[in-house]
Enzyme design. Structure first.
Site, PDB file in Angstrom:
ATOM      1  N   TRP A 158       0.838  -1.211   0.000  1.00 52.02           N
ATOM      2  CA  TRP A 158       0.000   0.000   0.000  1.00 52.02           C
ATOM      3  C   TRP A 158       0.866   1.252   0.000  1.00 52.02           C
ATOM      4  O   TRP A 158       1.459   1.604   1.024  1.00 52.02           O
ATOM      5  CB  TRP A 158      -0.900   0.023   1.239  1.00 52.02           C
ATOM      6  CG  TRP A 158      -1.836  -1.135   1.285  1.00 52.02           C
ATOM      7  CD1 TRP A 158      -3.032  -1.222   0.655  1.00 52.02           C
ATOM      8  CD2 TRP A 158      -1.666  -2.368   1.993  1.00 52.02           C
ATOM      9  NE1 TRP A 158      -3.618  -2.430   0.918  1.00 52.02           N
ATOM     10  CE2 TRP A 158      -2.802  -3.155   1.735  1.00 52.02           C
ATOM     11  CE3 TRP A 158      -0.651  -2.888   2.823  1.00 52.02           C
ATOM     12  CZ2 TRP A 158      -2.963  -4.427   2.274  1.00 52.02           C
ATOM     13  CZ3 TRP A 158      -0.816  -4.149   3.349  1.00 52.02           C
ATOM     14  CH2 TRP A 158      -1.959  -4.910   3.077  1.00 52.02           C
ATOM     15  N   HIS A 179      -6.819   1.591   2.596  1.00 51.59           N
ATOM     16  CA  HIS A 179      -7.876   0.607   2.385  1.00 51.59           C
ATOM     17  C   HIS A 179      -8.962   0.815   3.443  1.00 51.59           C
ATOM     18  O   HIS A 179      -8.771   1.612   4.377  1.00 51.59           O
ATOM     19  CB  HIS A 179      -7.333  -0.833   2.412  1.00 51.59           C
ATOM     20  CG  HIS A 179      -6.457  -1.170   3.591  1.00 51.59           C
ATOM     21  ND1 HIS A 179      -5.858  -2.387   3.761  1.00 51.59           N
ATOM     22  CD2 HIS A 179      -6.076  -0.437   4.676  1.00 51.59           C
ATOM     23  CE1 HIS A 179      -5.155  -2.398   4.873  1.00 51.59           C
ATOM     24  NE2 HIS A 179      -5.276  -1.226   5.448  1.00 51.59           N
ATOM     25  N   ARG A 205      -4.140   6.086  -2.517  1.00 49.09           N
ATOM     26  CA  ARG A 205      -2.828   5.466  -2.737  1.00 49.09           C
ATOM     27  C   ARG A 205      -1.911   6.474  -3.404  1.00 49.09           C
ATOM     28  O   ARG A 205      -2.316   7.136  -4.372  1.00 49.09           O
ATOM     29  CB  ARG A 205      -2.947   4.234  -3.643  1.00 49.09           C
ATOM     30  CG  ARG A 205      -3.864   3.138  -3.117  1.00 49.09           C
ATOM     31  CD  ARG A 205      -3.178   2.122  -2.237  1.00 49.09           C
ATOM     32  NE  ARG A 205      -4.178   1.255  -1.602  1.00 49.09           N
ATOM     33  CZ  ARG A 205      -4.518   0.044  -2.038  1.00 49.09           C
ATOM     34  NH1 ARG A 205      -3.922  -0.467  -3.107  1.00 49.09           N
ATOM     35  NH2 ARG A 205      -5.421  -0.664  -1.390  1.00 49.09           N
ATOM     36  N   GLN A 219     -13.575   1.459  -2.017  1.00 49.94           N
ATOM     37  CA  GLN A 219     -13.594   0.042  -1.642  1.00 49.94           C
ATOM     38  C   GLN A 219     -14.842  -0.232  -0.815  1.00 49.94           C
ATOM     39  O   GLN A 219     -15.434   0.687  -0.242  1.00 49.94           O
ATOM     40  CB  GLN A 219     -12.372  -0.306  -0.767  1.00 49.94           C
ATOM     41  CG  GLN A 219     -11.069  -0.418  -1.517  1.00 49.94           C
ATOM     42  CD  GLN A 219      -9.957  -0.979  -0.639  1.00 49.94           C
ATOM     43  OE1 GLN A 219     -10.017  -0.925   0.577  1.00 49.94           O
ATOM     44  NE2 GLN A 219      -8.919  -1.499  -1.282  1.00 49.94           N
ATOM     45  N   VAL A 262      -5.353 -11.621   7.588  1.00 54.01           N
ATOM     46  CA  VAL A 262      -6.189 -12.822   7.510  1.00 54.01           C
ATOM     47  C   VAL A 262      -5.324 -14.076   7.406  1.00 54.01           C
ATOM     48  O   VAL A 262      -4.196 -14.033   6.928  1.00 54.01           O
ATOM     49  CB  VAL A 262      -7.163 -12.769   6.297  1.00 54.01           C
ATOM     50  CG1 VAL A 262      -8.335 -11.842   6.586  1.00 54.01           C
ATOM     51  CG2 VAL A 262      -6.450 -12.368   5.027  1.00 54.01           C
ATOM     52  N   ALA A 316     -13.316 -11.765   6.738  1.00 51.26           N
ATOM     53  CA  ALA A 316     -13.302 -10.378   6.254  1.00 51.26           C
ATOM     54  C   ALA A 316     -13.099 -10.406   4.755  1.00 51.26           C
ATOM     55  O   ALA A 316     -12.600 -11.396   4.202  1.00 51.26           O
ATOM     56  CB  ALA A 316     -12.171  -9.603   6.923  1.00 51.26           C
TER      57      ALA A 316
HETATM   58  N1  DAH Z   1      -7.488  -4.328   2.291  1.00 48.49           N
HETATM   59  C1  DAH Z   1      -7.078  -5.120   1.160  1.00 48.49           C
HETATM   60  C2  DAH Z   1      -6.513  -4.208   0.083  1.00 48.49           C
HETATM   61  O1  DAH Z   1      -6.795  -3.059   0.067  1.00 48.49           O
HETATM   62  C3  DAH Z   1      -8.222  -5.943   0.619  1.00 48.49           C
HETATM   63  C4  DAH Z   1      -8.620  -7.024   1.557  1.00 48.49           C
HETATM   64  C5  DAH Z   1      -8.088  -8.293   1.432  1.00 48.49           C
HETATM   65  C6  DAH Z   1      -9.517  -6.775   2.568  1.00 48.49           C
HETATM   66  C7  DAH Z   1      -8.433  -9.307   2.274  1.00 48.49           C
HETATM   67  C8  DAH Z   1      -9.899  -7.806   3.432  1.00 48.49           C
HETATM   68  C9  DAH Z   1      -9.341  -9.066   3.280  1.00 48.49           C
HETATM   69  O2  DAH Z   1     -10.764  -7.619   4.426  1.00 48.49           O
HETATM   70  O3  DAH Z   1      -9.719 -10.061   4.136  1.00 48.49           O
HETATM   71  O4  DAH Z   1      -5.790  -4.665  -0.769  1.00 48.49           O
END
Ligand code: DAH
Length: 348
Positions: A158, A179, A205, A219, A262, A316
């Site tokens: 990120w 995010h 970003r 998002q 995760v 999630a």
């Molecule tokens: N936050 C991640 C991104 O911006 C996307 C994401 C991936 C969110 C896996 C989640 C997850 O909640 O479980 O690339």
């Protein structure tokens, strides 16, 4: 019966004066004087209480009639002023009433707003609550609590816009969220399970913009935590979501992926809705289109918010919003979304 005479006089005076009114301002003045709060008519009505009952009834009725008469006279006068203005313009050759009217511009929802609403509606129907969070975040919520400590190589996933604010050790503390995942932490901090939320919102970003990269986009995050939530729940829920958004015949594929917050982490893809899996330009000949990242909430993340990972589990997910209309309508350049070009926006 003095009042009766007064009202009669008031009527004659008012209508006489109205005859002399010859423009809109004059009419408005007349209206305020004879129909406004401090009109003579209202003063009569205010004195009504002190009259004997029969007289009260009579005077009350007369005043109301007079009020209606004044009101209809104002409207008549307005119309006659308007039509005489039109006639004057026509006589001067300045107005052609036979010209077609101009179309009234109609507003519509931005394509991103429409998809965000569709996504949230689908999850609401499955019992998820829609919540929003701050776009200016702290390092703690955006990274630290999500199991991405300082100097962790995953931070490179990120590119971050930092805000010029430092703690006592000279470390940067504040940023534009990269995010929507920090809301997982904020929600868990404030709630005891069961939790089911979706979080739509803008993320940022630090990136050079081009056809596939924007420095701001949307998002939608999701989080479900309770006793006994399993990976099967994740798959069932997201599969159902994909079918409701992309059509009941869609297939879904889950493959391992890495996100620090995760374990296990997955990416979810649907079979290409253009070629139905045969391979085309949209799916880069793979037959599959990736639509989101997901996974089981990492035990360390649960510990950060004082949930016992032996008691609670959760899943999630997070998805980019613009990607969906980009795929669906074959939009070639993400910058079109926020370029404010009406020729683009009017197509939706
Ligand atoms: N936050 C991640 C991104 O911006 C996307 C994401 C991936 C969110 C896996 C989640 C997850 O909640 O479980 O690339």
């Amino acid at each position: 019966m003095d009042i009766k005479k007064d009202l009669e006089e008031l009527k004659n005076r008012a209508l006489e004066q109205l005859k002399d009114v010859d423009d809109d301002q004059g009419l408005e003045k007349w209206r305020v004087f004879y129909l406004g709060k401090k009109s003579p008519l209202n003063q009569v009505l205010r004195g009504l209480a002190s009259l004997p009952i029969e007289e009260r009834r009579l005077v009350g009725a007369m005043s109301n009639d007079l009020k209606l008469l004044f009101e209809s006279n104002v409207e008549q006068k307005r119309l006659s002023l308007y039509s005489s203005a039109v006639t004057t313009l026509q006589e001067k050759g300045r107005l052609d009433v036979t010209l077609p009217g101009r179309p009234v511009a109609q507003g519509r929802l931005h394509p991103t707003t429409r998809i965000v609403r569709q996504i949230c509606d689908i999850f609401s129907a499955m019992g998820f609550q829609v919540v929003e969070g701050p776009e200016v975040e702290t390092d703690y919520y955006n990274f630290e609590a999500l199991n991405i400590p300082k100097d962790h190589p995953a931070r490179d996933m990120w590119d971050t816009f930092w805000i010029d604010r430092k703690d006592e050790n000279g470390e940067r503390t504040t940023l534009l969220r990269t995010h929507t995942s920090p809301m997982q932490i904020r929600v868990m901090e404030k709630t005891t399970p069961p939790i089911r939320v979706v979080v739509p919102g803008k993320v940022y970003r630090y990136e050079a913009t081009d056809a596939t990269h924007e420095s701001m986009f949307y998002q939608v995050e999701g989080l479900a935590v309770d006793k006994g939530v399993t990976f099967g729940d994740l798959k069932g829920c997201l599969y159902e979501f994909a079918r409701r958004l992309f059509g009941p015949e869609r297939k879904a594929r889950f493959r391992c992926d890495y996100f620090p917050f995760v374990e296990p982490g997955v990416e979810m893809a649907i079979d290409c809705f253009v070629c139905a899996g045969k391979g085309c330009r949209l799916c880069s000949n793979t037959g599959w289109i990736e639509i989101l990242g997901a996974g089981m909430v990492h035990p360390d993340v649960l510990r950060h918010v004082n949930y016992d990972p032996d008691v609670y589990t959760g899943f999630a997910f997070g998805m980019g919003v613009e990607r969906i209309p980009i795929l669906r309508y074959g939009i070639e350049d993400i910058r079109l979304f926020y370029g404010n070009d009406l020729r683009f926006l009017r197509q939706f």
